[in-house]
Write a protein that holds these residues in place. Sequence first.
Motif, mmCIF file in Angstrom:
data_model
loop_
_atom_site.group_PDB
_atom_site.id
_atom_site.type_symbol
_atom_site.label_atom_id
_atom_site.label_comp_id
_atom_site.label_asym_id
_atom_site.label_seq_id
_atom_site.Cartn_x
_atom_site.Cartn_y
_atom_site.Cartn_z
ATOM 1 N N UNK A 104 0.785 -1.218 0.000
ATOM 2 C CA UNK A 104 0.000 0.000 0.000
ATOM 3 C C UNK A 104 0.813 1.262 0.000
ATOM 4 N N UNK A 105 1.904 1.276 0.728
ATOM 5 C CA UNK A 105 2.747 2.469 0.793
ATOM 6 C C UNK A 105 3.292 2.803 -0.587
ATOM 7 N N UNK A 106 3.765 1.776 -1.270
ATOM 8 C CA UNK A 106 4.311 1.988 -2.610
ATOM 9 C C UNK A 106 3.208 2.415 -3.582
ATOM 10 N N UNK A 107 2.003 1.882 -3.406
ATOM 11 C CA UNK A 107 0.886 2.249 -4.276
ATOM 12 C C UNK A 107 0.556 3.729 -4.142
ATOM 13 N N UNK A 108 0.543 4.223 -2.909
ATOM 14 C CA UNK A 108 0.261 5.642 -2.674
ATOM 15 C C UNK A 108 1.354 6.509 -3.305
ATOM 16 N N UNK A 109 2.603 6.123 -3.084
ATOM 17 C CA UNK A 109 3.723 6.906 -3.609
ATOM 18 C C UNK A 109 3.722 6.925 -5.131
ATOM 19 N N UNK A 110 3.500 5.768 -5.749
ATOM 20 C CA UNK A 110 3.523 5.700 -7.208
ATOM 21 C C UNK A 110 2.336 6.420 -7.838
ATOM 22 N N UNK B 9 -7.320 -1.072 1.635
ATOM 23 C CA UNK B 9 -8.336 -0.096 2.029
ATOM 24 C C UNK B 9 -7.698 1.212 2.485
ATOM 25 N N UNK B 10 -6.679 1.107 3.320
ATOM 26 C CA UNK B 10 -6.002 2.306 3.809
ATOM 27 C C UNK B 10 -5.317 3.043 2.660
ATOM 28 N N UNK B 11 -4.717 2.281 1.749
ATOM 29 C CA UNK B 11 -4.068 2.905 0.593
ATOM 30 C C UNK B 11 -5.102 3.597 -0.286
ATOM 31 N N UNK B 12 -6.258 2.967 -0.445
ATOM 32 C CA UNK B 12 -7.329 3.562 -1.243
ATOM 33 C C UNK B 12 -7.767 4.895 -0.662
ATOM 34 N N UNK B 13 -7.929 4.926 0.656
ATOM 35 C CA UNK B 13 -8.365 6.165 1.311
ATOM 36 C C UNK B 13 -7.379 7.294 1.054
ATOM 37 N N UNK B 14 -6.094 7.002 1.146
ATOM 38 C CA UNK B 14 -5.085 8.030 0.927
ATOM 39 C C UNK B 14 -5.062 8.486 -0.522
ATOM 40 N N UNK B 15 -5.196 7.549 -1.432
ATOM 41 C CA UNK B 15 -5.165 7.886 -2.851
ATOM 42 C C UNK B 15 -6.364 8.737 -3.246
ATOM 43 N N UNK B 16 -7.548 8.320 -2.820
ATOM 44 C CA UNK B 16 -8.763 9.052 -3.167
ATOM 45 C C UNK B 16 -8.743 10.460 -2.577
ATOM 46 N N UNK B 17 -8.211 10.588 -1.367
ATOM 47 C CA UNK B 17 -8.154 11.905 -0.728
ATOM 48 C C UNK B 17 -7.180 12.834 -1.434
ATOM 49 N N UNK B 18 -6.043 12.309 -1.838
ATOM 50 C CA UNK B 18 -5.005 13.138 -2.457
ATOM 51 C C UNK B 18 -5.159 13.280 -3.964
ATOM 52 N N UNK B 19 -5.783 12.296 -4.594
ATOM 53 C CA UNK B 19 -5.896 12.302 -6.061
ATOM 54 C C UNK B 19 -7.315 11.894 -6.457
ATOM 55 N N UNK B 20 -8.289 12.771 -6.266
ATOM 56 C CA UNK B 20 -9.694 12.415 -6.511
ATOM 57 C C UNK B 20 -10.011 12.013 -7.948
ATOM 58 N N UNK B 21 -9.161 12.391 -8.891
ATOM 59 C CA UNK B 21 -9.426 12.015 -10.282
ATOM 60 C C UNK B 21 -8.993 10.588 -10.592
#
Length: 211
Positions: free
Chosen positions: A36-42, A63-75
């Motif tokens: 998940x950490x790498x997914x958010x960074x990439x 799930x946690x990675x999804x939350x971070x991604x959606x919050x930071x990159x809504x598109x």
Amino acid sequence: MIRVLVADDQQLVRMGLRMLCESAGDVRVVGEAADGVEAVALTGRLGPDVVLMDLRMPGLDGAAATERIVAAHPSTRVLALTTFGDDDHLYPALAAGACGFLLKSAPPGDLLDAVRKAVAGGTPFSQEVLGRLVGRAVSVRAVADPGDLTPREREVLALVAAGLSNQEIAARLHVGVTTVKTHVAALLAKTDCSNRVRLAVFAVRAGLASG
């Protein structure tokens, strides 16, 4: 070209998903993440259109990675990949903002179609997954009076539950995309659902889903 990031802790799964995506002329894998950490960074670095997100990964889970991604990159659209045993991970991913869920055992063509629907604003999910969600659905208000919905809203709701995008619903009903967006907005408000996935679950619970 649809740009996809594959996030899965199993290398063989990542390789298989890459081969599948790149077999299509309109999908290209721009990166792979093993957790998940790498997914958010990439996601922040590569800006993919869709993230194929495994839900069970070491460290930061899907799930946690999804939350971070959606919050930071809504598109960026996150499509969760799951197995039959992943119920406890589905609900957090739903709350985190995943646009849909697909079984890893799904036919290759279904996965590619799900990626395309995700980019088009649809809510792709395996019917088996939807059934499991309905069985233990959370945070979705029951319909006290189905009469609250107009006949056209019921039609739109059934098509949302089938995973169709706004464009596909507009074509099916022979109306404009803007009209569909207006109906979807009204449905979200009337049902107190926060996104299209919950709206789909709501439709099944209310007995308004087709099929």
